[in-house]
Design a protein around this motif. Structure first.
Motif, mmCIF file in Angstrom:
data_model
loop_
_atom_site.group_PDB
_atom_site.id
_atom_site.type_symbol
_atom_site.label_atom_id
_atom_site.label_comp_id
_atom_site.label_asym_id
_atom_site.label_seq_id
_atom_site.Cartn_x
_atom_site.Cartn_y
_atom_site.Cartn_z
ATOM 1 N N VAL A 43 -35.917 -12.161 36.923
ATOM 2 C CA VAL A 43 -35.703 -13.412 36.693
ATOM 3 C C VAL A 43 -37.726 -13.663 36.774
ATOM 4 O O VAL A 43 -37.125 -14.455 35.495
ATOM 5 N N ILE A 44 -38.324 -13.233 37.511
ATOM 6 C CA ILE A 44 -39.626 -12.681 37.119
ATOM 7 C C ILE A 44 -40.114 -12.838 35.760
ATOM 8 O O ILE A 44 -40.793 -13.273 34.563
ATOM 9 N N TRP A 77 -40.621 -18.559 29.231
ATOM 10 C CA TRP A 77 -40.459 -19.359 29.059
ATOM 11 C C TRP A 77 -40.964 -20.294 27.971
ATOM 12 O O TRP A 77 -43.132 -20.128 28.557
ATOM 13 N N GLY A 78 -41.329 -20.645 27.655
ATOM 14 C CA GLY A 78 -42.131 -21.867 26.743
ATOM 15 C C GLY A 78 -42.591 -21.076 25.331
ATOM 16 O O GLY A 78 -43.970 -21.267 24.586
ATOM 17 N N ASN A 101 -41.356 -15.610 22.262
ATOM 18 C CA ASN A 101 -39.835 -14.937 22.515
ATOM 19 C C ASN A 101 -39.171 -15.164 23.929
ATOM 20 O O ASN A 101 -38.844 -13.951 25.225
ATOM 21 N N GLU A 102 -39.084 -16.580 24.111
ATOM 22 C CA GLU A 102 -38.503 -17.092 25.552
ATOM 23 C C GLU A 102 -36.644 -16.449 25.406
ATOM 24 O O GLU A 102 -36.155 -15.828 23.898
ATOM 25 N N LEU A 103 -36.315 -15.530 27.048
ATOM 26 C CA LEU A 103 -35.430 -14.642 26.943
ATOM 27 C C LEU A 103 -34.246 -16.076 26.809
ATOM 28 O O LEU A 103 -34.406 -17.024 27.974
ATOM 29 N N PRO A 104 -32.933 -15.346 26.673
ATOM 30 C CA PRO A 104 -32.074 -16.145 26.633
ATOM 31 C C PRO A 104 -31.851 -16.388 28.129
ATOM 32 O O PRO A 104 -31.979 -15.452 28.980
ATOM 33 N N MET A 105 -30.325 -17.024 28.868
ATOM 34 C CA MET A 105 -30.046 -17.245 30.481
ATOM 35 C C MET A 105 -29.531 -16.154 30.624
ATOM 36 O O MET A 105 -28.643 -14.954 30.052
ATOM 37 N N LEU A 106 -30.218 -15.753 31.695
ATOM 38 C CA LEU A 106 -29.870 -14.563 32.464
ATOM 39 C C LEU A 106 -28.295 -14.053 33.183
ATOM 40 O O LEU A 106 -27.457 -15.042 33.272
#
Length: 97
Positions: free
Chosen positions: A71-72, A78-79, A82-87
């Motif tokens: 989660v961290i 975010w922003g 390389n924003e990660l997709p929903m976990l």
């Protein structure tokens, strides 16, 4: 087809009332339309929020979680470019009987 409208009275603080009047005038609509639109948006958002909480509680009761480290890592992205997709859950606990 428009739904039937009902009349309701509410108390609005004077500062908010003045803002409502200015906004209604600037958008060329009446105050009741703005109040109805705002109330609709608020209720929709609250219902979505409530649904998300219910889903999270259901998942927690089923022992489905996302680890804190993931989660961290996700939130730090975010922003960024390389924003990660929903976990997806990475911790599935065996149900206790």
């Amino acid at each position: 087809m428009a739904s039937k409208a009902e009349m309701h009275s509410v108390s609005i603080p004077s500062g908010l009332k003045a803002s409502l009047e200015r906004l209604a005038e600037s958008r060329n609509v009446n105050e009741a339309e703005l109040v109805s639109e705002a109330l609709t948006r608020y209720i929709d958002e609250e219902m979505d929020y409530s649904g998300a909480i219910d889903e999270a509680l259901k998942e927690s009761e089923e022992g489905v979680f996302v680890s804190g480290d993931k989660v961290i890592e996700w939130m730090k992205s975010w922003g960024t470019e390389n924003e990660l997709p929903m976990l997806e859950p990475d911790i599935i606990l065996a149900k206790r009987s």
